[in-house]
Design an enzyme around this catalytic site. Structure first.
Site: not given
Lengths: 93, 562
Positions: A13-16, A19
């Protein structure tokens, strides 16, 4: 107002890390870009240059997000941002 | 000459100047408003400047950092001046007249809560947001940033206590020794110090008043700290530097003066540790902590990932014993997919082997991965479960091991009930390994992390020694000479190691750094002497006396500065 949708390609997913890459790309633009989950009201859209906003959006792998921007060059800019979201940055390692 | 007495947890004598670890940043009072002399605009400008300064500092530190510490610093640097964080705070300043400190405090709290509620990976990042918040508030107040001070010149770090996270930023080339006013012999400070080979004294009340730059002498064996050391102490520190060099090597043969063999093994947390331990001539691995494979993850590692991780350790010890401890999550090692962080009493909760009650399958899959990793390696692989309390649990674990094709199952003895019923437990499995850190905390009903309980929380407690003696007696009564080892911090204390051998313990497993000191001392005593010292320790009225009486009989400790 320009609007584009993108499907999150990163496996977690759109994690650190993804992102951070995305927020950096938005920050380098001369435009205000917002991001929201597909189907959410436009008022809930968040500042796409903020890594914390992106993380708190909680967009998972395969989820569709909507990018919006207004002004000169908005179309081209969103096109390049969609490309970043649709790349699996976790696969690079 | 001012001096302080604490508990020595890692030997070494050293002279150096003090740097105090800044205190944790206190919460700005709820409802704190802007001072009348400051406009909202000025406060917002000051906040943005502080955030930028914190971002710059973290960015600079990330350049020189390595490994996990580097990526944490890079991520937190990005968060420091994040528009969501800052805008939220500026809104509070402008609309409510909230002070800049309180505004950033609340803004970060709400961001952290959003991340926390997302669970998993994002929840873990919420602590980074809170760390950034503390730094920004410290910057606004003009006080030093929390955490280990950045410095180019070596110093002795004085703190209240260290947290596991501090290890990432602790540079052992710059930090000469650790002194804390809190913490106990089993605290994280003690474990970090032993792993890094740094002299350390914990629970030394009053050291927080020593000013930065003061020259002090630290004796990590005696547990003393002296301000403005005299010539004798400076000489003792110089002598230690020489001793440390001669003590640096273990010859790979743990044996008493009369030839009684006591294999000295290493506690390791992964392949990197294992390679280091093998280079230090460890005679095997007495404790492979498998948490390394699972920590910092929101889901269980795959079969293949686990195999690779375990094989890295097995390959470092061909022909030698490697004891794998199955996942020990819970209490101070929470895992999002396995443990419940909201338990009222985590040390007495679902942890260690017990996670198999609530999340069956994880342990079974881990055993399968261990068996697959063992195949084709030359290591002699043993497997043990942590936190076993009953013979039934031991039997169930042995059955699971057999199903996975693992032929040498054992248990950790760290719950007093397991020590008391060692005979029946050893009827179900092939060996026992005493985890003295937890055994002590449970026997004495004293939390490992609490400074005020440090005196209770030492494996020198005669009650703990008695439980060890009972475990050995249980093995004898069982009749098949099933080995009993020790893999807690107790084995790393050279004087206590002699007592353990005297109590009948077969192997000692410790941080690789301690092998040479334990080996050197063991070499000077016969088994009969060790047994005599064990009797003295068991009969002592308290832990302090037990330690003092045993040490008095081992003059070699003083000669070596241990």
């Amino acid at each position: 107002m320009s609007e584009r949708t993108a499907t999150i390609a990163s496996r977690v997913g759109l994690h650190a890390r993804p992102a951070a890459i995305f927020a950096g790309a938005v920050g380098a633009l001369d435009l205000e870009v917002t991001i929201g989950l597909e189907g959410d009201p436009i008022d809930d859209a968040m500042d796409a240059s903020s890594i914390l906003s992106l993380m708190s959006l909680g967009a998972g792998h395969g989820q569709v997000v909507v990018l919006r921007a207004e002004g000169a060059g908005a179309d081209e800019a969103l096109e390049s941002l969609v490309a970043i979201l649709e790349t699996d940055h976790d696969a690079a390692e | 000459m001012q001096s302080f007495t604490g508990v020595g947890v890692s030997p070494g004598r050293i002279v150096g100047s003090v740097r105090q670890m800044p205190k944790a940043v206190s919460e700005p009072p709820a409802g704190e408003l802007l001072a009348s002399s400051i406009t909202a605009e000025d406060a917002a400008v000051a906040l943005r400047a502080a955030a930028k300064a914190v971002q710059t500092e973290l960015k600079e530190r990330s350049v020189t950092a390595t490994g996990a510490g580097k990526s944490v610093l890079e991520a937190t640097a990005l968060m420091a001046a994040d528009p969501m964080l800052i805008k939220g705070a500026v809104k509070l300043i402008t609309n409510n007249g909230t002070s800049a400190e309180r505004a950033i405090w609340e803004s970060a709290a709400s961001v952290a809560e959003i991340l926390h509620n997302l669970g998993g990976y994002m929840a873990e990042r919420s602590t980074d947001v809170l760390d950034v918040r503390s730094r920004i508030v410290a910057e606004l107040r003009g006080v030093p940033a929390p955490g280990i001070p950045a410095s180019d010149t070596p110093f002795i770090l004085v703190a209240d206590d260290l947290a596991p996270a501090d290890t990432a930023t602790l540079n052992p080339a710059i930090v000469l020794a650790l002194v804390t006013s809190g913490g106990g012999p089993q605290s994280h400070t003690a474990i970090i110090a032993r792993a890094l080979g740094l002299p350390a004294v914990v629970a030394a009340v009053g050291v927080d008043a020593i000013t930065d730059g003061t020259e002090i002498y630290v004796d990590g064996a005696a547990g003393s700290v002296t301000v403005d050391p005299d010539a004798d102490q400076v000489a003792a520190a110089a002598a230690w530097a020489t001793t440390a060099l001669t003590l640096a090597v273990f010859d790979g043969n743990g044996v008493t003066a009369d030839g009684h063999l006591v294999p000295l093994l290493a506690n390791v947390g992964g392949a990197k540790d294992a390679v280091k331990a093998a280079a230090a001539n460890a005679q095997g691995v007495g404790l492979l902590r498998t948490e390394f494979c699972f920590l910092d993850r929101d889901e269980e590692p795959t079969h293949e990932e686990q195999i690779t991780a375990y094989r890295g350790v097995f390959d470092a010890f061909p022909g030698k014993k490697v004891v794998v401890r199955t996942l020990d999550a819970g209490a101070d090692k929470p895992l999002p997919f396995l443990t419940d962080a909201s338990e009222p009493n985590p040390a007495l909760g679902v942890r260690g082997y017990r996670t198999d009650f609530t999340s069956p399958g994880v342990l079974k899959r881990q055993l399968a991965a261990i068996a697959a990793a063992a195949e084709g390696t030359e290591a002699d692989v043993w497997v043990m479960a942590p936190m076993i309390s009953t013979a039934d649990e031991a039997g169930d674990f042995a059955a699971m091991c057999a199903e996975a094709g693992l032929t040498n199952p054992g248990v950790m003895v760290e719950v007093p009930s397991a020590a008391l019923t060692a005979e029946t437990i050893l009827g179900k499995v092939n060996f026992a390994s005493l985890g003295t850190n937890d055994l002590t905390q449970y026997a004495m009903a004293a939390d490992r992390q609490l400074g005020p309980l440090a005196a209770l929380n030492t494996p020198w407690q005669p009650a703990v020694l008695r439980l060890i003696q009972l475990t050995v007696a249980g093995s004898l009564a069982e009749g098949n000479q099933k080995p009993v080892g020790v893999c807690g911090e107790a084995a790393a204390d050279p004087a206590l190691a002699v007592v353990l051998v005297g109590l009948g313990v077969n192997t000692l497993s410790m941080t690789a750094r301690a092998l040479s000191a334990v080996g050197a001392v063991l070499n000077t005593v016969t088994l009969a002497e060790a047994q005599r010292l064990a009797t003295i320790a068991l009969a002592a009225p308290n832990a302090l006396e037990a330690r003092a009486q045993v040490r008095a009989e081992l003059p070699v400790l003083d000669e070596l500065g241990l």
